[in-house]
Design a protein around this motif. Structure first.
Motif, mmCIF file in Angstrom:
data_model
loop_
_atom_site.group_PDB
_atom_site.id
_atom_site.type_symbol
_atom_site.label_atom_id
_atom_site.label_comp_id
_atom_site.label_asym_id
_atom_site.label_seq_id
_atom_site.Cartn_x
_atom_site.Cartn_y
_atom_site.Cartn_z
ATOM 1 N N THR A 25 0.848 -1.184 0.000
ATOM 2 C CA THR A 25 0.000 0.000 0.000
ATOM 3 C C THR A 25 0.880 1.228 0.000
ATOM 4 O OG1 THR A 25 -1.627 -1.185 1.294
ATOM 5 C CG2 THR A 25 -1.835 1.202 1.223
ATOM 6 N N THR A 26 0.533 2.196 -0.871
ATOM 7 C CA THR A 26 1.306 3.432 -0.910
ATOM 8 C C THR A 26 0.571 4.500 -0.127
ATOM 9 O OG1 THR A 26 0.213 4.120 -2.942
ATOM 10 C CG2 THR A 26 2.279 2.906 -3.175
ATOM 11 N N SER A 27 1.324 5.334 0.518
ATOM 12 C CA SER A 27 0.723 6.470 1.210
ATOM 13 C C SER A 27 1.686 7.635 1.135
ATOM 14 C CB SER A 27 0.423 6.132 2.673
ATOM 15 O OG SER A 27 1.617 5.852 3.342
ATOM 16 N N GLY A 28 1.161 8.839 1.026
ATOM 17 C CA GLY A 28 1.992 10.027 0.921
ATOM 18 C C GLY A 28 2.204 10.669 2.269
ATOM 19 N N SER A 29 3.197 11.522 2.355
ATOM 20 C CA SER A 29 3.485 12.206 3.605
ATOM 21 C C SER A 29 2.909 13.612 3.617
ATOM 22 C CB SER A 29 4.995 12.268 3.823
ATOM 23 O OG SER A 29 5.583 13.083 2.833
ATOM 24 N N GLY A 30 2.470 14.092 2.456
ATOM 25 C CA GLY A 30 1.924 15.435 2.388
ATOM 26 C C GLY A 30 2.988 16.489 2.172
ATOM 27 N N ALA A 34 12.086 17.536 -2.780
ATOM 28 C CA ALA A 34 12.954 16.460 -3.242
ATOM 29 C C ALA A 34 12.488 15.092 -2.782
ATOM 30 C CB ALA A 34 14.382 16.712 -2.773
ATOM 31 N N CYS A 35 11.970 14.995 -1.560
ATOM 32 C CA CYS A 35 11.525 13.707 -1.037
ATOM 33 C C CYS A 35 10.362 13.159 -1.873
ATOM 34 C CB CYS A 35 11.126 13.855 0.424
ATOM 35 S SG CYS A 35 10.662 12.314 1.209
ATOM 36 N N VAL A 36 9.400 14.011 -2.180
ATOM 37 C CA VAL A 36 8.245 13.592 -2.979
ATOM 38 C C VAL A 36 8.695 13.250 -4.386
ATOM 39 C CG1 VAL A 36 6.061 14.347 -3.951
ATOM 40 C CG2 VAL A 36 6.623 14.908 -1.599
ATOM 41 N N ARG A 37 9.608 14.055 -4.940
ATOM 42 C CA ARG A 37 10.096 13.771 -6.287
ATOM 43 C C ARG A 37 10.813 12.423 -6.322
ATOM 44 N NH1 ARG A 37 10.794 19.270 -5.826
ATOM 45 N NH2 ARG A 37 9.640 20.457 -7.365
ATOM 46 N N ARG A 66 -0.422 12.239 -6.102
ATOM 47 C CA ARG A 66 -0.786 11.312 -5.036
ATOM 48 C C ARG A 66 0.063 11.549 -3.788
ATOM 49 N NH1 ARG A 66 -1.221 6.230 -7.335
ATOM 50 N NH2 ARG A 66 1.022 5.995 -7.372
ATOM 51 N N HIS A 67 1.347 11.785 -3.966
ATOM 52 C CA HIS A 67 2.212 11.998 -2.815
ATOM 53 C C HIS A 67 1.990 13.359 -2.161
ATOM 54 C CE1 HIS A 67 4.362 8.273 -2.932
ATOM 55 N NE2 HIS A 67 4.563 8.417 -4.226
ATOM 56 N N CYS A 68 1.645 14.358 -2.937
ATOM 57 C CA CYS A 68 1.410 15.693 -2.373
ATOM 58 C C CYS A 68 0.059 15.778 -1.671
ATOM 59 C CB CYS A 68 1.485 16.755 -3.474
ATOM 60 S SG CYS A 68 3.150 17.037 -4.085
ATOM 61 N N MET A 73 -5.142 11.137 -8.229
ATOM 62 C CA MET A 73 -5.604 12.251 -9.057
ATOM 63 C C MET A 73 -6.996 11.941 -9.583
ATOM 64 S SD MET A 73 -3.871 13.886 -12.489
ATOM 65 C CE MET A 73 -2.366 14.396 -11.708
ATOM 66 N N PRO A 74 -7.970 12.835 -9.351
ATOM 67 C CA PRO A 74 -9.315 12.578 -9.872
ATOM 68 C C PRO A 74 -9.347 12.645 -11.402
ATOM 69 C CG PRO A 74 -9.235 14.655 -8.641
ATOM 70 C CD PRO A 74 -7.880 14.049 -8.579
ATOM 71 N N PRO A 75 -10.299 11.976 -12.023
ATOM 72 C CA PRO A 75 -10.373 11.961 -13.487
ATOM 73 C C PRO A 75 -10.442 13.358 -14.114
ATOM 74 C CG PRO A 75 -11.816 10.284 -12.584
ATOM 75 C CD PRO A 75 -11.301 11.088 -11.420
ATOM 76 N N ALA A 76 -11.131 14.298 -13.468
ATOM 77 C CA ALA A 76 -11.218 15.650 -14.028
ATOM 78 C C ALA A 76 -9.841 16.307 -14.062
ATOM 79 C CB ALA A 76 -12.180 16.503 -13.210
ATOM 80 N N ALA A 77 -9.073 16.157 -12.995
ATOM 81 C CA ALA A 77 -7.719 16.717 -12.953
ATOM 82 C C ALA A 77 -6.828 16.003 -13.963
ATOM 83 C CB ALA A 77 -7.144 16.602 -11.544
ATOM 84 N N GLU A 78 -7.012 14.701 -14.110
ATOM 85 C CA GLU A 78 -6.245 13.923 -15.087
ATOM 86 C C GLU A 78 -6.495 14.454 -16.501
ATOM 87 O OE1 GLU A 78 -5.999 9.352 -16.699
ATOM 88 O OE2 GLU A 78 -6.849 9.711 -14.721
#
Length: 137
Positions: A25-30, A34-37, A66-68, A73-78
């Motif tokens: 399972t992936t989860s972001g830190s918010g 550089a860490c997110v990249r 997703r990480h931020c 990402m919702p379909p509209a944003a995609e």
């Protein structure tokens, strides 16, 4: 491409006698930067064979989003991101708009969309132009 947007990352290893699938399972830190990249880059490195610049941009930005924002990402944003990439907007500029949205009091895709809309109205399509407009260069 839809399997990319799953909440789970799947890695399949095949040996002559067995096939093993590992699911994490992936989860972001918010956090951004550089860490997110680095985490986004790790996810993209799993995609093979080499892909087009458009496909890479879409997958990179979906992972970065997703990480931020700590959700997919919702379909509209995609669709909006796809339209921007096809219009010649650099992936790095979209990434910078997400970074700017994350620095806002209430981070959201709507904020990033507003930044990108302003850039499009002003003819800004590259990160260098964006930095110049902000007075960072």
């Amino acid at each position: 491409m839809s399997s990319y947007f799953d909440r789970f990352d799947r890695t399949t290893t095949t040996t002559p006698t067995t096939t093993t699938t590992t699911t994490t399972t992936t989860s972001g830190s918010g956090s951004t930067g550089a860490c997110v990249r680095a985490r986004a880059r790790e996810e993209i490195d799993e995609f093979r064979p080499p892909m087009s610049e458009y496909e890479f941009g879409m997958q990179w930005l979906a992972s970065y989003y997703r990480h931020c924002f700590e959700r997919r990402m919702p379909p509209a944003a995609e669709c909006e991101v796809s339209d921007l990439l096809q219009a010649g907007v650099e992936r790095e500029l979209i990434e910078a708009a997400i970074d700017e949205a994350m620095a806002a009091p209430r981070p959201s895709w709507a904020y990033a969309r507003a930044v990108l809309a302003r850039c499009c109205r002003q003819g800004i399509k590259t990160l260098a132009d964006f930095k110049r407009d902000k007075g960072w260069l």
